[in-house]
Write a protein that holds these residues in place. Structure first.
Motif, PDB file in Angstrom:
ATOM      1  N   SER A  96      34.362  43.428  25.446  1.00 42.61           N
ATOM      2  CA  SER A  96      35.770  43.525  25.040  1.00 42.61           C
ATOM      3  C   SER A  96      35.667  43.152  26.007  1.00 42.61           C
ATOM      4  N   THR A  97      36.815  43.025  27.112  1.00 46.17           N
ATOM      5  CA  THR A  97      37.535  42.833  28.524  1.00 46.17           C
ATOM      6  C   THR A  97      39.053  42.796  28.768  1.00 46.17           C
ATOM      7  N   ASP A  98      39.505  42.271  27.637  1.00 44.25           N
ATOM      8  CA  ASP A  98      41.119  42.618  27.687  1.00 44.25           C
ATOM      9  C   ASP A  98      41.625  43.513  28.278  1.00 44.25           C
ATOM     10  N   ALA A  99      42.585  43.593  29.061  1.00 47.33           N
ATOM     11  CA  ALA A  99      43.163  45.122  29.864  1.00 47.33           C
ATOM     12  C   ALA A  99      43.247  45.975  28.291  1.00 47.33           C
ATOM     13  N   ASN A 100      44.223  45.336  28.015  1.00 47.86           N
ATOM     14  CA  ASN A 100      44.238  45.662  26.445  1.00 47.86           C
ATOM     15  C   ASN A 100      44.152  45.622  25.250  1.00 47.86           C
ATOM     16  N   ILE A 101      42.634  45.527  24.716  1.00 49.08           N
ATOM     17  CA  ILE A 101      42.409  44.864  24.025  1.00 49.08           C
ATOM     18  C   ILE A 101      42.458  45.283  22.496  1.00 49.08           C
ATOM     19  N   TRP A 102      43.658  46.611  22.363  1.00 48.13           N
ATOM     20  CA  TRP A 102      44.950  46.754  20.695  1.00 48.13           C
ATOM     21  C   TRP A 102      46.085  45.588  20.823  1.00 48.13           C
ATOM     22  N   GLY A 103      46.197  44.515  21.714  1.00 41.30           N
ATOM     23  CA  GLY A 103      47.120  43.358  21.552  1.00 41.30           C
ATOM     24  C   GLY A 103      46.752  42.478  21.611  1.00 41.30           C
ATOM     25  N   PRO A 104      46.937  41.734  22.645  1.00 38.93           N
ATOM     26  CA  PRO A 104      46.928  39.933  22.170  1.00 38.93           C
ATOM     27  C   PRO A 104      46.078  39.989  22.749  1.00 38.93           C
ATOM     28  N   GLY A 105      45.202  38.713  22.542  1.00 39.79           N
ATOM     29  CA  GLY A 105      44.130  38.283  22.838  1.00 39.79           C
ATOM     30  C   GLY A 105      44.229  37.247  23.994  1.00 39.79           C
ATOM     31  N   THR A 106      43.175  37.534  25.263  1.00 39.42           N
ATOM     32  CA  THR A 106      43.558  36.416  26.102  1.00 39.42           C
ATOM     33  C   THR A 106      42.103  35.747  26.311  1.00 39.42           C
ATOM     34  N   GLY A 107      41.149  36.392  25.751  1.00 45.38           N
ATOM     35  CA  GLY A 107      39.923  35.982  25.881  1.00 45.38           C
ATOM     36  C   GLY A 107      38.756  36.835  26.424  1.00 45.38           C
ATOM     37  N   PHE A 108      37.659  36.045  26.535  1.00 49.77           N
ATOM     38  CA  PHE A 108      36.477  37.044  27.021  1.00 49.77           C
ATOM     39  C   PHE A 108      35.714  36.476  28.654  1.00 49.77           C
ATOM     40  N   ASP A 109      35.236  37.962  29.521  1.00 49.22           N
ATOM     41  CA  ASP A 109      35.305  37.191  30.130  1.00 49.22           C
ATOM     42  C   ASP A 109      33.456  38.386  30.663  1.00 49.22           C
ATOM     43  N   ALA A 110      32.201  37.391  31.588  1.00 43.56           N
ATOM     44  CA  ALA A 110      31.377  38.104  31.446  1.00 43.56           C
ATOM     45  C   ALA A 110      31.400  38.224  33.110  1.00 43.56           C
ATOM     46  N   TYR A 111      29.895  39.652  33.456  1.00 44.40           N
ATOM     47  CA  TYR A 111      29.678  39.333  34.957  1.00 44.40           C
ATOM     48  C   TYR A 111      27.956  39.730  35.003  1.00 44.40           C
ATOM     49  N   ILE A 112      27.811  39.503  36.162  1.00 43.42           N
ATOM     50  CA  ILE A 112      25.468  39.200  36.222  1.00 43.42           C
ATOM     51  C   ILE A 112      25.472  39.406  37.200  1.00 43.42           C
ATOM     52  N   SER A 113      24.347  40.215  36.895  1.00 46.05           N
ATOM     53  CA  SER A 113      23.363  41.032  38.393  1.00 46.05           C
ATOM     54  C   SER A 113      22.450  41.178  38.190  1.00 46.05           C
ATOM     55  N   ASN A 114      21.621  41.535  38.742  1.00 43.36           N
ATOM     56  CA  ASN A 114      20.248  41.407  38.918  1.00 43.36           C
ATOM     57  C   ASN A 114      19.353  42.702  38.830  1.00 43.36           C
ATOM     58  N   ASP A 115      20.753  43.866  39.071  1.00 40.78           N
ATOM     59  CA  ASP A 115      19.574  44.981  39.392  1.00 40.78           C
ATOM     60  C   ASP A 115      21.317  46.099  38.599  1.00 40.78           C
ATOM     61  N   LEU A 116      22.025  45.557  37.645  1.00 34.69           N
ATOM     62  CA  LEU A 116      22.208  46.422  36.192  1.00 34.69           C
ATOM     63  C   LEU A 116      23.538  47.123  37.362  1.00 34.69           C
ATOM     64  N   GLU A 117      23.607  47.147  38.793  1.00 31.48           N
ATOM     65  CA  GLU A 117      24.483  48.106  39.580  1.00 31.48           C
ATOM     66  C   GLU A 117      25.215  47.695  40.207  1.00 31.48           C
ATOM     67  N   ASP A 118      25.251  46.130  41.106  1.00 27.41           N
ATOM     68  CA  ASP A 118      26.153  44.764  41.790  1.00 27.41           C
ATOM     69  C   ASP A 118      26.766  44.103  41.069  1.00 27.41           C
ATOM     70  N   TRP A 119      27.763  43.527  40.716  1.00 25.78           N
ATOM     71  CA  TRP A 119      27.891  42.201  39.531  1.00 25.78           C
ATOM     72  C   TRP A 119      28.514  41.650  40.135  1.00 25.78           C
ATOM     73  N   ASP A 120      28.757  40.226  40.096  1.00 24.53           N
ATOM     74  CA  ASP A 120      29.303  38.991  40.308  1.00 24.53           C
ATOM     75  C   ASP A 120      30.257  39.048  39.504  1.00 24.53           C
ATOM     76  N   GLY A 121      31.522  38.600  38.883  1.00 24.04           N
ATOM     77  CA  GLY A 121      31.880  37.891  38.182  1.00 24.04           C
ATOM     78  C   GLY A 121      34.037  38.461  38.365  1.00 24.04           C
ATOM     79  N   PRO A 122      34.559  38.843  37.474  1.00 23.80           N
ATOM     80  CA  PRO A 122      34.352  38.861  35.954  1.00 23.80           C
ATOM     81  C   PRO A 122      34.182  36.370  36.020  1.00 23.80           C
ATOM     82  N   TYR A 123      33.641  36.073  35.092  1.00 22.48           N
ATOM     83  CA  TYR A 123      33.922  34.660  34.770  1.00 22.48           C
ATOM     84  C   TYR A 123      34.254  34.979  33.423  1.00 22.48           C
ATOM     85  N   PRO A 124      34.923  33.923  32.911  1.00 21.01           N
ATOM     86  CA  PRO A 124      35.760  33.463  32.211  1.00 21.01           C
ATOM     87  C   PRO A 124      35.255  32.184  31.465  1.00 21.01           C
TER      88      PRO A 124
END
Length: 293
Positions: free
Chosen positions: A27-55
């Motif tokens: 759940s990636t909306d800045a305020n998930i309790w209100g209007p929804g804009t969508g979902f984003d994803a992130y990508i990593s190869n070590d679970l610490e450094d992440w690329d994104g967000p990707y819609p």
């Protein structure tokens, strides 16, 4: 981005070994309790450094919801990627879980089911996919405490293409049945005794046991518990561990294996917006119990 920079609730990790990358959804909306804009994803190869967000999902003008876009889970199956996600319906104001699909892990995800696959009259959330030993797909989900008071964890068979129900919902247990939960004191529901169920997720341990993670509250602090199926089947009966697995105001977890075969739990903590962040904790199975290290 570093892990601590990512605001996300209900984190879900999809490892893709052929790429050597982890995909993080939630759940990636800045305020998930209100209007929804969508979902984003992130990508990593070590679970610490992440690329994104990707819609990965943005609703079309004719989508049935515009509020409360919650808890996307993504599974690779049938040479496609399927997303189970919760939305609040415009027509009756209730929550329901829909299935979306995409040819790739970064979408765009498009509606796969015709609206929610959960019952229309129910307020249902946090649908999660589990395949039984016969290859039958099940959706495990919550019948919301705001509708029933004592929140329920339910299961329902799905069609082989995941587009619709293939049976009636079965109640697996109610939140108050677990020894570690306490009533949730809600300012909106003061006249009832409320027990919360959130975020069920099933997984198999090394022993072959089938476990379920699910979230509730202890003294109004978000917490995560574990139950084990006595039969190894979806319908249980389910035996609850007496103590919560995590009780420091975090929950809605899932389990995945790293590329070096370590069992890792991810959850969000703390349980307040906008401070929620993904956590990654090593866990292990010992004599029919799950514990974190």
């Amino acid at each position: 981005m570093k892990r601590k920079e990512i605001q996300i609730r209900d984190p879900f990790v999809l490892p893709l070994p052929e790429e050597g990358r982890y995909y993080l959804y939630g759940s990636t909306d800045a305020n998930i309790w209100g209007p929804g804009t969508g979902f984003d994803a992130y990508i990593s190869n070590d679970l610490e450094d992440w690329d994104g967000p990707y819609p990965v999902f943005r609703p079309g003008a004719d989508f049935y919801s515009d509020t409360n876009f919650w808890a996307p889970e993504v599974y690779a199956l049938h040479d496609k990627f399927y997303m189970f996600a919760t939305f609040r319906r415009r027509d009756n104001g209730r929550l329901g879980t829909s299935v979306l699909s995409s040819p790739g892990p970064l979408g765009p995800f498009m509606p796969h089911s015709s609206g929610p696959v959960t019952p229309e009259a129910w307020s249902s959330l946090d649908g999660s996919l589990f395949m039984d030993p016969e290859g039958q797909p099940w959706m495990i989900f919550c019948h919301e405490w705001q509708q029933v008071g004592d929140g329920e964890v339910c299961a329902m068979r799905l069609s082989s293409d995941l587009s619709e129900p293939a049976g009636e919902p079965i109640t697996l247990f109610r939140a108050s049945e677990a020894p570690w939960t306490t009533p949730y004191e809600s300012p909106r529901y003061k006249e009832t005794v409320n027990y919360v169920t959130d975020g069920p997720f099933l997984f198999r341990g090394e022993s072959g046991h089938v476990y379920m993670l699910w979230a509730s509250f202890i003294d109004n602090w978000y917490a995560l518990g574990v139950a084990r199926s006595a039969t190894g089947g979806v319908t249980g009966p389910w035996i609850h561990q007496p103590e919560a697995l995590y009780r420091n105001d975090g929950g809605h977890g899932m389990v995945f294996r790293t590329f070096d075969s370590k069992l890792v739990l991810t959850l969000h903590a703390p349980n307040r917006t906008p401070d929620e962040r993904p956590l990654f904790l090593r866990i292990e199975e010992a004599e029919g119990f799950i514990q974190h290290r």
